[in-house]
Enzyme design. Sequence first.
Site, PDB file in Angstrom:
ATOM      1  N   TYR A 109       5.687  -9.359   7.918  1.00 12.35           N
ATOM      2  CA  TYR A 109       5.623  -7.596   8.183  1.00 12.35           C
ATOM      3  C   TYR A 109       6.141  -7.202   9.334  1.00 12.35           C
ATOM      4  O   TYR A 109       5.754  -8.497  10.081  1.00 12.35           O
ATOM      5  CB  TYR A 109       4.266  -7.215   7.520  1.00 12.35           C
ATOM      6  CG  TYR A 109       2.629  -7.911   6.116  1.00 12.35           C
ATOM      7  CD1 TYR A 109       3.356  -6.809   4.853  1.00 12.35           C
ATOM      8  CD2 TYR A 109       3.464  -9.145   6.142  1.00 12.35           C
ATOM      9  CE1 TYR A 109       2.892  -6.700   4.071  1.00 12.35           C
ATOM     10  CE2 TYR A 109       2.504  -9.636   4.876  1.00 12.35           C
ATOM     11  CZ  TYR A 109       2.897  -8.377   3.729  1.00 12.35           C
ATOM     12  OH  TYR A 109       2.278  -8.726   2.922  1.00 12.35           O
ATOM     13  N   ASP A 143       0.804  -1.546  -0.037  1.00 14.67           N
ATOM     14  CA  ASP A 143       0.488   0.159   0.168  1.00 14.67           C
ATOM     15  C   ASP A 143       0.938   1.522   0.174  1.00 14.67           C
ATOM     16  O   ASP A 143       1.787   1.127   0.078  1.00 14.67           O
ATOM     17  CB  ASP A 143      -0.773  -0.050   1.489  1.00 14.67           C
ATOM     18  CG  ASP A 143      -1.941  -0.857   0.851  1.00 14.67           C
ATOM     19  OD1 ASP A 143      -2.472  -1.813   0.109  1.00 14.67           O
ATOM     20  OD2 ASP A 143      -2.545  -1.457   1.891  1.00 14.67           O
TER      21      ASP A 143
END
Length: 404
Positions: free
Chosen positions: A298, A235
């Site tokens: 992540y 993103d």
Amino acid sequence: MDLKTKAVEILSEHFLCDNCLGRNFASLLSGYSNKERGKAIRMFLAMLIDSGEKLKINESNFYGIKFREIKMKQSKSSKCYLCKNIFDKFPQIAKKIASEMSKYQHETFLLGTNPPNEIMNRESEFWEKYGIEWSESINTEINRELGKEIWKITDKEMDRKKPDITVLYDFNKNKISLSVRSVFVYGKYQKFSRIPQTNWKTRIYKNSVQSYIEKPLLKQTLGEKTSFHGEGREDVDVRCFGWRPFVIEILNPRKRKIDLKKTRIEINKSKHVKVKDLKIVDRSFIKILKSRKPDKTYRAVVIFEKPIENVEKLKSLENAIIQQQTPVRVLRRRVDKIRKRCVRKIKYKLLGKKKLELVIQSQSGLYIKELIHGDNGRTIPNVAELLNNKVKKIELDVLKIHEK
């Protein structure tokens, strides 16, 4: 019908040039041009006539041939019935095409043409009358012979599979169109700022991963623009510290030779994007890139609404299968369906009463933000639900892309 009979029949009414005569026998013998075939057939028929054989042939077909035994009143025909002497124009046309091609660095080319409509119509009528046995289309011969003329001027080879330049010449409009094969550069990038991967049409973000990588490439190639193909994407508000593979396509490059070391050094001057492993690839590599589905790790720094309790419950997410309905934020561009993805590993660390660090390794395709905040129940199970605590803010980074 034998060769002699057919040759006499097609020359009985009209004058045909050597190319058009020979093209009617194109599948006979190899290693010869249609012009050479036509000349040989014309001389053969002339010898038969000179030997005393009576053949009904338009005499203009023998203009310039010296007969020994007979006298023939020869008149020069102004134009070939079929092609209207189009082959005589090829050297001039080839010069124009070569001039346009010279504006682009290239080693190979491919030629296509749109022949004059009246010639194609006349050929169709001719075939209906005399048949197509042994023949080839004038379009095929035009492409081949005009291509040879271009080769003589440019010394560039014809390539039917992956030409650097594809040329289309329209005889009806006297128009040259060039299609230049893109240059494809593969590499891996890191993104240290919260910017988009690709250029946005709106100017909300002035820069992107694509813009930083394309700048030195467009400068070297004088390309028109680029198209960016990533192995997935993060993103806009997510940094990527793992090395993400990509292919950047340079469209309409005027120069094809790229100094990739210089390119890498130039890109890496930026504090926002770094690249490595740059190399030239072909278009097929994009499909390979898009087919890969590597796991990713992540790191998320999450701020909750209330003080965090029972953090050990998050251990239940390890190796759990997550039922994830398409997130609301991407519904406009994704099919609304339920996806099943696995959380491989999860680690957690309290950074404050309401602040938590998560390190999550997941199967490709799992939306991590939704795994954390739950997306109003569209992702089950989720971190917010397990902790019974609403998420206020998430800062997310990609730490690693697990290439196999």
